[in-house]
Design a protein around this motif. Structure first.
Motif, PDB file in Angstrom:
ATOM      1  N   GLY A 100       0.941  -1.055  -0.131  1.00 44.29           N
ATOM      2  CA  GLY A 100       0.250   0.023  -0.237  1.00 44.29           C
ATOM      3  C   GLY A 100       1.199   1.571   0.081  1.00 44.29           C
ATOM      4  N   TYR A 101       2.078   0.820   0.935  1.00 46.13           N
ATOM      5  CA  TYR A 101       2.957   2.286   0.289  1.00 46.13           C
ATOM      6  C   TYR A 101       3.503   3.080  -0.336  1.00 46.13           C
ATOM      7  CZ  TYR A 101       3.293   2.821   5.673  1.00 46.13           C
ATOM      8  OH  TYR A 101       2.868   2.815   6.790  1.00 46.13           O
ATOM      9  N   ALA A 102       2.946   1.473  -2.013  1.00 42.78           N
ATOM     10  CA  ALA A 102       3.376   2.130  -2.859  1.00 42.78           C
ATOM     11  C   ALA A 102       2.689   3.564  -4.107  1.00 42.78           C
ATOM     12  CB  ALA A 102       2.823   1.197  -3.891  1.00 42.78           C
ATOM     13  N   ALA A 103       1.127   3.506  -3.069  1.00 40.39           N
ATOM     14  CA  ALA A 103       0.421   4.247  -3.658  1.00 40.39           C
ATOM     15  C   ALA A 103       0.707   5.720  -2.616  1.00 40.39           C
ATOM     16  CB  ALA A 103      -1.070   4.090  -3.097  1.00 40.39           C
ATOM     17  N   GLY A 104       1.958   5.863  -1.758  1.00 36.83           N
ATOM     18  CA  GLY A 104       1.455   6.740  -0.627  1.00 36.83           C
ATOM     19  C   GLY A 104       1.658   6.710   0.828  1.00 36.83           C
ATOM     20  N   PRO A 105       2.068   7.275   1.460  1.00 35.73           N
ATOM     21  CA  PRO A 105       1.983   7.172   2.792  1.00 35.73           C
ATOM     22  C   PRO A 105       0.322   6.884   3.801  1.00 35.73           C
ATOM     23  CG  PRO A 105       2.945   9.022   2.804  1.00 35.73           C
ATOM     24  CD  PRO A 105       2.486   7.962   1.015  1.00 35.73           C
ATOM     25  N   ARG A 106      -0.977   7.497   3.210  1.00 36.42           N
ATOM     26  CA  ARG A 106      -1.163   7.640   3.386  1.00 36.42           C
ATOM     27  C   ARG A 106      -2.597   6.461   3.154  1.00 36.42           C
ATOM     28  NH1 ARG A 106      -5.122  11.108   6.041  1.00 36.42           N
ATOM     29  NH2 ARG A 106      -4.154  13.089   5.200  1.00 36.42           N
ATOM     30  N   VAL A 107      -2.486   5.986   1.951  1.00 32.73           N
ATOM     31  CA  VAL A 107      -2.999   4.344   1.847  1.00 32.73           C
ATOM     32  C   VAL A 107      -1.827   3.345   2.798  1.00 32.73           C
ATOM     33  CG1 VAL A 107      -3.175   2.915  -0.175  1.00 32.73           C
ATOM     34  CG2 VAL A 107      -3.463   5.296  -0.504  1.00 32.73           C
ATOM     35  N   GLY A 108      -1.464   3.909   2.383  1.00 35.93           N
ATOM     36  CA  GLY A 108       0.196   2.699   3.027  1.00 35.93           C
ATOM     37  C   GLY A 108      -0.682   2.806   4.478  1.00 35.93           C
ATOM     38  N   ALA A 109      -0.324   3.504   5.373  1.00 34.99           N
ATOM     39  CA  ALA A 109      -0.234   3.604   6.683  1.00 34.99           C
ATOM     40  C   ALA A 109      -2.267   2.613   6.571  1.00 34.99           C
ATOM     41  CB  ALA A 109      -1.282   4.744   7.510  1.00 34.99           C
ATOM     42  N   ALA A 110      -3.371   3.295   5.706  1.00 32.60           N
ATOM     43  CA  ALA A 110      -4.253   2.779   6.093  1.00 32.60           C
ATOM     44  C   ALA A 110      -4.959   0.488   5.614  1.00 32.60           C
ATOM     45  CB  ALA A 110      -5.151   3.592   5.234  1.00 32.60           C
ATOM     46  N   ALA A 111      -3.748   0.679   4.708  1.00 36.32           N
ATOM     47  CA  ALA A 111      -3.120  -0.630   4.404  1.00 36.32           C
ATOM     48  C   ALA A 111      -2.761  -1.850   5.280  1.00 36.32           C
ATOM     49  CB  ALA A 111      -3.119  -1.110   3.307  1.00 36.32           C
ATOM     50  N   TYR A 112      -1.361  -0.857   5.987  1.00 39.15           N
ATOM     51  CA  TYR A 112      -0.556  -1.684   7.019  1.00 39.15           C
ATOM     52  C   TYR A 112      -2.154  -1.748   8.740  1.00 39.15           C
ATOM     53  CZ  TYR A 112       2.684  -2.504  10.529  1.00 39.15           C
ATOM     54  OH  TYR A 112       3.613  -3.393  11.445  1.00 39.15           O
ATOM     55  N   ASN A 113      -2.524  -0.080   8.448  1.00 35.83           N
ATOM     56  CA  ASN A 113      -3.155  -1.046   9.911  1.00 35.83           C
ATOM     57  C   ASN A 113      -4.516  -1.890  10.186  1.00 35.83           C
ATOM     58  OD1 ASN A 113      -1.305   1.704  10.909  1.00 35.83           O
ATOM     59  ND2 ASN A 113      -2.483   2.348  10.590  1.00 35.83           N
ATOM     60  N   ALA A 114      -5.116  -2.288   8.583  1.00 31.37           N
ATOM     61  CA  ALA A 114      -5.956  -2.730   8.330  1.00 31.37           C
ATOM     62  C   ALA A 114      -5.901  -4.098   9.045  1.00 31.37           C
ATOM     63  CB  ALA A 114      -6.826  -2.248   7.368  1.00 31.37           C
ATOM     64  N   LEU A 115      -4.373  -4.495   9.173  1.00 35.81           N
ATOM     65  CA  LEU A 115      -3.960  -6.220   8.698  1.00 35.81           C
ATOM     66  C   LEU A 115      -3.590  -6.245  10.046  1.00 35.81           C
ATOM     67  CD1 LEU A 115      -3.179  -6.934   4.691  1.00 35.81           C
ATOM     68  CD2 LEU A 115      -5.521  -7.970   6.318  1.00 35.81           C
ATOM     69  N   HIS A 116      -2.852  -5.222  10.422  1.00 41.53           N
ATOM     70  CA  HIS A 116      -2.049  -5.030  12.290  1.00 41.53           C
ATOM     71  C   HIS A 116      -3.137  -4.957  13.127  1.00 41.53           C
ATOM     72  CE1 HIS A 116       0.992  -5.587   9.128  1.00 41.53           C
ATOM     73  NE2 HIS A 116       1.537  -5.912   9.905  1.00 41.53           N
ATOM     74  N   THR A 117      -4.243  -4.584  13.001  1.00 42.05           N
ATOM     75  CA  THR A 117      -4.878  -4.163  14.758  1.00 42.05           C
ATOM     76  C   THR A 117      -5.746  -5.767  14.836  1.00 42.05           C
ATOM     77  OG1 THR A 117      -6.694  -3.158  15.580  1.00 42.05           O
ATOM     78  CG2 THR A 117      -6.772  -3.659  12.697  1.00 42.05           C
ATOM     79  N   THR A 118      -5.540  -5.439  15.771  1.00 44.17           N
ATOM     80  CA  THR A 118      -6.103  -7.180  16.611  1.00 44.17           C
ATOM     81  C   THR A 118      -7.764  -6.998  16.594  1.00 44.17           C
ATOM     82  OG1 THR A 118      -5.877  -5.672  18.679  1.00 44.17           O
ATOM     83  CG2 THR A 118      -4.163  -7.257  18.324  1.00 44.17           C
ATOM     84  N   LEU A 119      -8.393  -6.248  16.051  1.00 40.42           N
ATOM     85  CA  LEU A 119      -9.963  -6.357  16.707  1.00 40.42           C
ATOM     86  C   LEU A 119      -9.850  -8.036  14.726  1.00 40.42           C
ATOM     87  CD1 LEU A 119     -12.243  -4.903  16.206  1.00 40.42           C
ATOM     88  CD2 LEU A 119     -11.885  -3.137  14.597  1.00 40.42           C
ATOM     89  N   GLY A 120      -9.460  -7.520  14.034  1.00 40.60           N
ATOM     90  CA  GLY A 120      -9.159  -8.620  12.747  1.00 40.60           C
ATOM     91  C   GLY A 120      -9.735  -9.419  13.401  1.00 40.60           C
ATOM     92  N   PRO A 121      -8.465 -10.081  13.433  1.00 33.94           N
ATOM     93  CA  PRO A 121      -8.624 -11.536  14.478  1.00 33.94           C
ATOM     94  C   PRO A 121      -9.283 -11.644  15.462  1.00 33.94           C
ATOM     95  CG  PRO A 121      -5.792 -10.605  14.634  1.00 33.94           C
ATOM     96  CD  PRO A 121      -7.145  -9.179  13.810  1.00 33.94           C
ATOM     97  N   ALA A 122      -9.385 -11.312  16.461  1.00 32.25           N
ATOM     98  CA  ALA A 122     -10.054 -11.099  17.156  1.00 32.25           C
ATOM     99  C   ALA A 122     -11.835 -11.958  16.596  1.00 32.25           C
ATOM    100  CB  ALA A 122     -11.037  -9.578  18.197  1.00 32.25           C
ATOM    101  N   VAL A 123     -12.357 -10.419  15.814  1.00 35.66           N
ATOM    102  CA  VAL A 123     -13.958 -10.845  15.026  1.00 35.66           C
ATOM    103  C   VAL A 123     -13.504 -12.417  14.230  1.00 35.66           C
ATOM    104  CG1 VAL A 123     -14.814 -10.317  12.812  1.00 35.66           C
ATOM    105  CG2 VAL A 123     -14.291  -8.705  14.290  1.00 35.66           C
TER     106      VAL A 123
END
Length: 122
Positions: free
Chosen positions: A44-67
């Motif tokens: 996601g960082y290939a599209a810039g830091p805002r998109v990269g941060a959103a993509a990274y955070n989506a897969l690196h928050t414990t909310l996903g594995p908890a659900v």
């Protein structure tokens, strides 16, 4: 002190999630294959830091594995539990190393503090 506590939480999450994976009875090959999968979000960082941060955070928050773990428990599906445990273990491992959720200002700006080498004169 808070940074140390956050890293210790990461170690605890990594160890507990790895133990949960073992308890789920899934193949360790699955663990090895899936463990680094959340890092595809770096693309996601290939599209810039805002998109990269959103993509990274989506897969690196414990909310996903908890659900996913909740769904696995509800459906009594051990594979979902194994995937959720591996995902959580990856997040714990990253936190243990000091990698936190990213800010849109850049990859090195995280909720655990700035990571990487500091610029000269900083």
């Amino acid at each position: 002190m808070p940074r140390l506590l956050l890293r210790l939480e990461g170690i605890a999450l990594f160890l507990l999630a790895t133990a949960a994976f073992a308890y789920a009875g899934a193949s360790w090959w699955l663990y090895l294959v899936l463990f680094l999968l959340p890092d595809v979000s770096f693309a996601g960082y290939a599209a810039g830091p805002r998109v990269g941060a959103a993509a990274y955070n989506a897969l690196h928050t414990t909310l996903g594995p908890a659900v996913l773990a909740g769904l696995g428990l509800w459906l009594d599906h051990s594979m979902l539990l194994g995937i959720a445990a591996t995902w959580a273990a990856h997040i714990g491992f990253d936190r243990m190393l000091g990698y936190g959720l990213k800010y849109a200002s850049g990859f090195h700006d995280t909720h655990l503090g700035r990571i990487g080498r500091q610029p000269a004169g900083a």
